[in-house]
Design an enzyme around this catalytic site. Structure first.
Site, mmCIF file in Angstrom:
data_model
loop_
_atom_site.group_PDB
_atom_site.id
_atom_site.type_symbol
_atom_site.label_atom_id
_atom_site.label_comp_id
_atom_site.label_asym_id
_atom_site.label_seq_id
_atom_site.Cartn_x
_atom_site.Cartn_y
_atom_site.Cartn_z
ATOM 1 N N ASP A 170 0.858 -1.199 0.000
ATOM 2 C CA ASP A 170 0.000 0.000 0.000
ATOM 3 C C ASP A 170 0.891 1.245 0.000
ATOM 4 O O ASP A 170 2.113 1.152 0.089
ATOM 5 C CB ASP A 170 -0.943 0.005 1.210
ATOM 6 N N HIS A 491 1.995 -8.798 -3.691
ATOM 7 C CA HIS A 491 0.941 -7.831 -3.391
ATOM 8 C C HIS A 491 1.614 -6.469 -3.211
ATOM 9 O O HIS A 491 2.045 -6.099 -2.117
ATOM 10 C CB HIS A 491 0.206 -8.258 -2.113
ATOM 11 N N ASP A 536 1.938 -17.509 -4.034
ATOM 12 C CA ASP A 536 2.470 -16.451 -4.903
ATOM 13 C C ASP A 536 1.296 -15.882 -5.701
ATOM 14 O O ASP A 536 1.168 -16.100 -6.898
ATOM 15 C CB ASP A 536 3.563 -17.016 -5.824
ATOM 16 N N GLU A 545 2.794 -10.063 0.403
ATOM 17 C CA GLU A 545 3.013 -8.629 0.310
ATOM 18 C C GLU A 545 4.511 -8.362 0.523
ATOM 19 O O GLU A 545 5.287 -9.302 0.786
ATOM 20 C CB GLU A 545 2.169 -7.873 1.362
#
Ligand code: 9MR
Ligand code: ZN
Length: 569
Positions: A170, A491, A536, A545
């Site tokens: 993020d 991610h 994965d 992530e």
């Protein structure tokens, strides 16, 4: 028909992505240093292995020993030792019925490029600046607008929190996680200054401060952001994020969400004090004005902590109802305060900090018994105090920390020697970000080796790199762009959102997580063992992530083993 075609395509796609070598034969897919111990593990019954050079000539062979049942993966592990083979070159291993291993190198410099890539990944995580690259991993400056004070701060208006590193997959920026990540890199630089000073981490020349080594350029980028997060009263705001995570395929510069700055927490403030105090030491000889600025900020943060002796907020940080981004909530700030005291003492030698440390280090039954994490930094405190060159340290405290780290390192070494994969982790360690647990254990082993003058513990740290780069149930590397069969679907928003088929390089995946905390993990067959609970898959934020606090210990451990290191026998 259509369905059949899709299945065929899916099959081809998987074949391309699958390792071009047998997953049953586990080697360090980067390689081995000539004079170090060298192991290969096989999860199929076998009695013999042979090493071949890249022209197919057999150069070494030996027995496979075992099996040892590995409870955390469910595998029966056979182990081969080729420590005696020391000739630099490129090789692979063959084992009857199991096939052929990944290619690997024997060379003293195997970790040099990986270190640079892992540090370059921090550059690529920078927020608020054009990310330029010769390799096609690029984006424009992002998140340039000022943030708003969230109502939890009790303040109104806007605040500039431009800069810093994106936390992870993020684009949030969190003071607590910045704390341990930046702290780990600063302590790495302090420990390995001689060998890191001249390393080029690939920051474009025009974005560099010339008088600073690259590693310090990178560290300063995030320190500057952290400084912006300090309030006038010395406290530090917990995080700067939007209310919600943006969609997965959005590039940073296209994310126009308003950022908010959240309330001050004592965990963020104490981490900040520790990091700024340590920064003052390492920047001193390059930029003394900046070092002074960091130390002032650290002491101001300590002032806030003295004025607020309890937890702030009382129960630890919790997201307000309108906010769904990362929490980094922690209801115990004693370890963060101890770390602040240790670093402030180490930098200033002042009694106040020494007194705080000696009065509080006994709050834990064992000084060193865990891998440090964003939530738990007491090991950072204990090790820093013990390694500090400051006069006036408590001998009793140092003796007790030494005893404790010896027991801890012996425990870790025993685990390595008893586990089928020669893996340091116990079942409890397979949590969100488990790969960073392993690497933080490696840091403890390296610290133990230094503090106790016991180089044997460094062998354990090197074996932990072996786990990260291939001696694991999947025979894979967990770091993008490095080693064999590395993760392709991390991610990570820029990897998901850009046009490259490859993931952004130098990023460590979180790793196996025994708790099924996302959909791909919940889709694994029932009863999948902890060390195999990894996907994965781009939606697997709980196992695939990436994050700054996972890459930082990877950089630290690689720094220990780059080629200008003295090799251990
Ligand atoms: O690393 C964090 C892990 O220990 C927690 O269990 C998890 C859930 O709260 O959050 C992890 O941190 C994430 C953060 O909250 C937001 N940015 C991504 C981080 C890595 O997944
Ligand atoms: Zn950004």
């Amino acid at each position: 028909m259509a369905r059949k075609l899709i299945l065929i395509f899916a099959g081809v796609f998987m074949a391309i992505n699958a390792a071009a070598y047998s997953e049953s034969i586990k080697v360090n897919t980067i390689g081995y240093k000539p004079l170090e111990e060298k192991f290969v593990v096989c999860d199929k019954a076998c009695s013999y292995f042979a090493v071949y050079d890249n022209k197919g000539k057999k150069v070494f062979s030996n027995d496979m020993k075992g099996p040892v049942k590995d409870a955390v993966s469910g595998d029966e592990c056979f182990t081969g030792n080729f420590t005696q083979f020391k000739t630099p070159g490129v090789y692979y291993i063959e084992i009857e019925k199991a096939g052929r291993s990944a290619e690997f190198e024997i060379s003293d410099s195997i970790y040099d490029k990986p270190f640079e890539k892992v540090m370059h990944a921090f550059y690529q995580l920078r927020c608020g600046i054009d990310i330029k690259s010769k390799t096609g991993f690029e984006h424009k400056a992002c998140h340039l607008n000022p943030a708003e004070y969230h109502e939890t701060t009790g303040e109104e208006g806007e605040i500039d929190v431009n800069g810093g590193w994106h936390d992870a997959g993020d684009y949030g920026k969190y003071a607590v996680n910045s704390g341990i990540s930046t702290g780990t890199l600063i302590l790495m630089f302090e420990r390995y200054k001689n060998r890191l000073e001249n390393i080029n981490t690939g920051i474009p020349a025009e974005q560099k401060i010339k008088k600073l080594p690259d590693v310090l350029n990178e560290i300063k980028w995030n320190l500057d952001w952290m400084l912006k997060m300090q309030a006038k009263n010395g406290g530090v705001y917990h995080k700067a994020t939007p209310l919600q995570f943006p969609p997965l395929n959005i590039m940073p510069e296209d994310d126009k969400n308003t950022y908010f700055v959240y309330e001050i927490t004592s965990t963020a403030t104490a981490d900040f004090a520790a990091v700024m105090a340590a920064a003052a030491r390492v920047f001193k000889s390059y930029d003394s004005a900046y070092a002074d600025k960091c130390l002032k900020a650290a002491e101001k943060a300590w002032g806030y902590l003295e004025a607020n002796l309890g937890m702030v907020p009382k129960e630890g940080y919790k997201n307000p109802d309108d906010t769904k981004t990362g929490q980094y909530g922690d209801n115990d700030d004693k370890d963060e305060r101890l770390w602040a005291a240790a670093e402030l003492f180490s930098t200033t030698g002042k009694d106040t900090y020494n007194t705080y440390f000696t009065a509080n280090y006994k709050n834990w039954e064992k000084a060193v018994d865990k891998a440090p994490s964003w939530r738990e930094v007491k090991e950072m405190a204990m090790v820093s105090y013990c390694m500090s060159e400051q006069a006036g340290k408590s001998e009793e405290a140092c003796a007790s920390i030494k005893d404790s780290i010896r027991v801890h390192c012996d425990t870790l070494m025993a685990r390595i020697n008893e586990n089928g994969y020669r893996n340091v982790m116990s079942e409890d360690d397979y949590v969100w970000g488990s790969n960073s647990v392993a690497l933080n254990y490696a840091i403890n082993l390296i610290s133990g080796a230094e503090i106790l003058a016991e180089p044997k513990y460094k062998k354990g740290a090197l074996e932990i790199l072996g786990y990260i780069f291939g001696i694991n149930p999947f025979a894979r590397s967990y770091v993008t762009g490095i080693g064999g069969n590395y993760p392709l679907n991390i991610h990570h928003r820029p990897s998901a959102g850009d046009k490259n088929s490859e993931p952004w390089p130098g990023l460590l995946a979180g790793g196996p997580n025994k708790r099924p905390q996302d959909n791909p993990l919940r889709s694994l067959p029932f009863g999948t063992p902890p060390a195999r609970s990894y996907a994965d898959h781009v939606d697997s934020y709980a196992s695939n992530e990436i994050a700054i606090n996972w890459n930082a210990p990877l950089a630290f451990v690689l720094a220990e083993f780059i080629s200008n290191n003295v090799v251990m026998e």
